[in-house]
Design an enzyme around this catalytic site. Structure first.
Site, PDB file in Angstrom:
ATOM      1  N   CYS A  20       0.821  -3.582   3.701  1.00  0.00           N
ATOM      2  CA  CYS A  20      -0.157  -4.937   2.262  1.00  0.00           C
ATOM      3  C   CYS A  20       0.699  -4.676   0.873  1.00  0.00           C
ATOM      4  O   CYS A  20       0.823  -5.934   0.684  1.00  0.00           O
ATOM      5  CB  CYS A  20      -1.729  -4.170   2.550  1.00  0.00           C
ATOM      6  N   HIS A  21       1.032  -3.606   0.599  1.00  0.00           N
ATOM      7  CA  HIS A  21       2.312  -3.488  -0.678  1.00  0.00           C
ATOM      8  C   HIS A  21       2.784  -2.902  -1.001  1.00  0.00           C
ATOM      9  O   HIS A  21       3.443  -2.366  -2.142  1.00  0.00           O
ATOM     10  CB  HIS A  21       0.733  -3.346  -2.111  1.00  0.00           C
ATOM     11  N   GLY A  22       3.361  -2.030   0.020  1.00  0.00           N
ATOM     12  CA  GLY A  22       4.557  -1.684   0.633  1.00  0.00           C
ATOM     13  C   GLY A  22       4.762   0.018   0.241  1.00  0.00           C
ATOM     14  O   GLY A  22       5.823   0.008  -1.181  1.00  0.00           O
TER      15      GLY A  22
END
Lengths: 422, 259, 169
Positions: free
Chosen positions: C133-135
């Site tokens: 999703c956001h690393g």
């Protein structure tokens, strides 16, 4: 309306109020001049507002846990009763709240009948009230279907079948209402949707009801027009607010007693049996608040005419402002009407009683007489009475008889009448 | 004010009694003293525990209780078995679970979170095994019968020989408290049928009372909480009503002089 | 009206308001509490998992309280890697010894502590998990090493009932 020229003190208040006059509204509601001789029968308007809000709030909460599906509705209600935190409390408030709502609305209606509050210039208030009452019955009926017990199912079957009495299209309408060939899942889901919607319609109509009330102002036990604001009125806040609050608390004690100690007494045992389309319960009885109309329905031996009679019994009320030909509002000054009023009260109670009894033998005979009298009261007695009745002289203002200023012979009588109201 | 109070209490009493008379059936039921009636009514714990025993040993072979879970047995306001006892009770039942990784259903010992195991797979199976009559689920049975606990209590003790001249089909029995007097459940209770571990004598009357108490709790598991909260709520409301009453008197006294 | 009388009236009104407010509060609470997990949900707090078929280097994902739980049987390399990291290099310092009582088994809530996505197994810069999703990058002990997530992935309460069965919750 009272003071349209209200100016808020603060600068922001003024800025806001120029754009949306909420503060003017609040000021109007607080200062609203109310007759100071209102008795406790007038507190039921506030009590009804409380009932409506209670039903909406608890209903909203129940809808978070309830599942509107024929296979799961009954289970989800038991889930609410057993597992949801305070679920039992919220459901019992909602279920008994319906009865309390109707109790209060009946008192409210009969207060209006006694003091002639439906007469000019308050006809619109009255008619809006009748519409609210009709919607309440619809909401209550559909709400009773949701737990999907035996009474839910068979009540829904019986009431929806009333529409089959309509010639030619009746059967089609019933099938359309059901969304199938019997009361089933489609019926339940649409009833749930409508049950959720109707209270908000009622809320909107209540706003109109109060708006229409605030144009001519409240009627009062003496039934005469009063100048406002004047010596005869008090501002709504704090005088009426605290009085309504006191009456509301008394009402809540009764309400609490039902919720906490006899929560199921107003319901029917059969509704704790899950709906079964193969077996009808031995006695099909609607909730107590619909019993008088149920009695009227059953007292007519013809299907179509029975339904017509039942509907007319409610709709006739809408024509009441014109059926009652008397110029005098309050029954205090109408000695004959007062007697007929109490006969009507007794008549409706009798109808309610026979509505709960089996429709046979003596009960049926009583139901028929009571039904006939009900219509006689509105269609014959009231119009005639307005012309024939010798009314008592009415005082010029609500303070007059209290001051003893009335010189006429009837003054003593009036005072007696007013004492009774206190 | 006095008039108002009188009117209010009159309305209340009228309402209350008219519904009580409407709700009550005409049959005279056997009476016993129920500990859970009244403003402060509570369940008799040992009676609930004995009632559970009667249910499991006698009723549960035909009657389900689908809305109860084993965890309820240890919950406050109920039979209040200890957590360990409730776990042991749950584990003594075989619960169907699955599907597992292979897609098969399997049985395992019950857990607290499991619902009471049902004697039959479904209503049809229950009917087939009982001559067409469905032994009703007992979770809310007390609330589903007009006479409530008195009715159930009486019914269990109401078996008699049919009056002369009454013909009964096979599998139909006479019970003086049953609606129509014909019942498809045979008399189940007899003195000494179960062995109460607390030494209470297992008479028919005692077992009827215990199992009825148990059924009342099953139908209304929050009854004790309700009674306690109700008392507090009503006392609170009365106090507030009194305060508001005097506030009202004060406020209205401002205008009395003008009248 | 005398000073004394005014005081008494004020007291009466204050008392009425105060008692009224208590009642309103007591009425609102049930309406709020009804949205908390109900008794039947709370009762489902524990799950037992059979791990006999999990080979070294494999992860299984099981559902517990509606959320995924990763159960990974770690290789010796992974254990060594997890245990060799210095605490000061960590954003959220926790010893691997505290996270995996039995070093071979890592039992961990498979929920990224950033915004609740489920991280992917055997991905990312630290051979552990990677949240798409956001690393966020997690190491072989499920600790946050890089990315926006603030804390390590949560270790639920669990125990070995026997050699083959883990009870979560």
């Amino acid at each position: 309306m009272s003071d349209h020229n209200y100016q808020p003190q603060s600068k922001f208040g003024k800025w806001f109020n120029d754009r949306l006059p909420l503060l003017t509204l609040a000021n109007h509601l607080t200062d609203y001049p109310t007759p100071k001789n209102l008795n406790y029968w007038w507190t039921f308007g506030g009590i009804l507002t409380f009932c409506l809000i209670t039903q909406i709030v608890t209903g909203l909460v129940l809808a978070m846990h309830y599942i509107a599906h024929a296979d799961m509705a009954f289970d989800s209600v038991e889930h609410i009763m057993r597992d949801v935190n305070y679920g039992w409390l919220i459901r019992y408030i909602h279920a008994n709240g319906a009865s309390m709502f109707f109790l209060a609305v009946y008192i409210h209606i009969f207060r209006s009948l006694f003091y002639g509050s439906y007469k000019s210039p308050r006809e619109i208030i009255w008619i809006i009230g009748i519409i609210i009452y009709l919607l309440m019955m619809a909401a209550a009926f559909m709400g009773y279907v949701l737990p999907w017990g035996q009474m839910s199912f068979w009540g829904a079957t019986v009431i929806t079948n009333l529409f089959s009495a309509i010639p030619l299209v009746g059967e089609g309408i019933v099938t359309w209402l059901w969304g199938g060939y019997s009361v089933d899942n489609p019926t339940l889901t649409r009833f749930f949707t409508l049950h959720y919607l109707i209270p908000f319609l009622i809320l909107g109509l209540v706003v109109l009801h109060i708006w229409a009330l605030h144009v001519p102002g409240n009627n009062n036990p003496v039934g005469i027009d009063i100048k406002k604001p004047s010596k005869d009125t008090v501002p709504f806040h704090p005088y009426i607010v605290i009085k309504d609050g006191f009456a509301l608390l008394m009402f809540m004690i009764v309400f609490a007693f039902f919720v906490f100690y006899t929560p199921n007494i107003l319901g029917h045992a059969d509704n704790y049996i899950e709906a079964d389309p193969l077996v009808t319960p031995a006695h099909i009885v609607p909730e107590w608040y619909l019993l008088p109309f149920y009695a009227i329905l059953r007292s007519v031996p013809d299907k179509l005419l029975g339904v017509v009679a039942m509907l007319s019994a409610i709709l006739i009320l809408a024509a009441l402002p014109w059926l009652d030909t008397s110029k005098i509002r309050s029954a205090v000054f109408r000695p004959l009407y007062k007697q007929f009023y109490w006969i009507l009260v007794a008549d409706v109670l009798i109808l309610g009683y026979v509505g709960a009894m089996p429709a046979e033998g003596l009960y049926l005979l009583i139901a028929r007489i009571a039904t006939a009298y009900y219509f006689l009261h509105f269609l014959v007695i009231l119009p005639v009475l307005g012309f024939k009745e010798r009314t008592l002289p009415i005082p010029l203002s609500i303070t007059e008889p209290i001051l003893g200023g009335s010189p006429n012979l009837a003054a003593a009588k009036i005072e007696k009448g007013l004492d009774k109201l206190k | 004010m006095k008039k108002f109070l009188k009117l209010f209490s009159f309305l209340f009493v009228l309402l209350f009694f008219s519904f009580q008379t409407l709700a009550a059936e005409k049959v005279e039921y056997l009476k016993t003293d129920w500990s859970f009636k009244g403003l402060f009514g509570k369940f008799d714990r040992s009676s609930l525990q004995r009632g559970y025993q009667v249910y499991t040993e006698v009723c549960s072979s035909c009657h389900s209780m689908k809305y109860l879970s084993y965890r309820n047995l240890a919950e406050k306001g109920g039979p209040e078995f200890s957590e360990a006892q409730a776990k042991a009770i749950a584990a003594s039942f075989e619960v169907k679970d699955g599907p597992n990784e292979d897609g098969d259903m399997f049985t395992r010992p019950g857990k607290l979170s499991d619902k009471f195991v049902m004697p039959y797979e479904n209503v049809k199976a229950a009917q087939a095994a009982n001559g067409g009559a469905y032994p009703p689920d007992m979770s809310v049975l007390v609330k589903a019968r007009g006479g409530g606990v008195d009715y159930i209590y009486s019914l269990l003790q109401g078996y008699e020989d049919p009056p002369i001249g009454m013909e009964l089909d096979d599998g139909v029995y006479y019970n003086k408290f049953m609606y129509g007097n014909k019942i498809k459940m045979a008399n189940q209770l007899s003195d000494g049928l179960v062995n109460y571990s607390d030494g209470t004598e297992a008479t028919v009357e005692q077992m009827s009372k215990d199992v009825t108490t148990f059924l009342m709790w099953a139908a209304e598991p929050h009854l004790e909480a309700r009674h306690q909260m109700g008392f507090k709520a009503i006392v609170y409301l009365i106090i507030l009503t009194i305060l508001v009453y005097f506030s009202m008197k004060k406020i209205w006294s401002r205008i009395k002089t003008e009248v | 009206m005398s000073e004394k009388k005014t005081n008494r009236r004020d007291f009466l009104f204050t008392a009425t308001y105060a008692v009224g407010a208590v009642g309103v509060g007591a009425t609102i609470w049930p309406m709020i509490d009804q949205m908390n997990p109900d008794a039947s949900v709370k009762a489902l707090a524990s799950t037992e998992v059979d791990v006999s078929s999990v080979n070294v280097g494999k992860t299984i994902t099981v559902l517990w309280r509606g959320k995924p739980v990763f159960i990974r049987r770690r290789t010796q390399d992974e254990i060594a890697e997890a245990r060799s990291v210095k605490l000061e290099d960590l954003k959220h310092p926790e010893n691997d010894e505290d996270r995996a009582k039995d070093p071979e088994w890592l039992v961990m809530l498979g929920v990224c502590t950033h915004l609740g996505c489920v991280p992917l197994d055997q991905k990312g810069d630290y051979n552990g998990w990677f949240c798409p999703c956001h690393g966020s990058h997690y190491d072989t002990s499920g600790r946050i090493r890089k990315g926006p997530a603030p804390t390590n992935m949560e270790i639920p309460k669990y125990e070995f009932v026997n050699a083959n069965t883990i009870k979560i919750g």
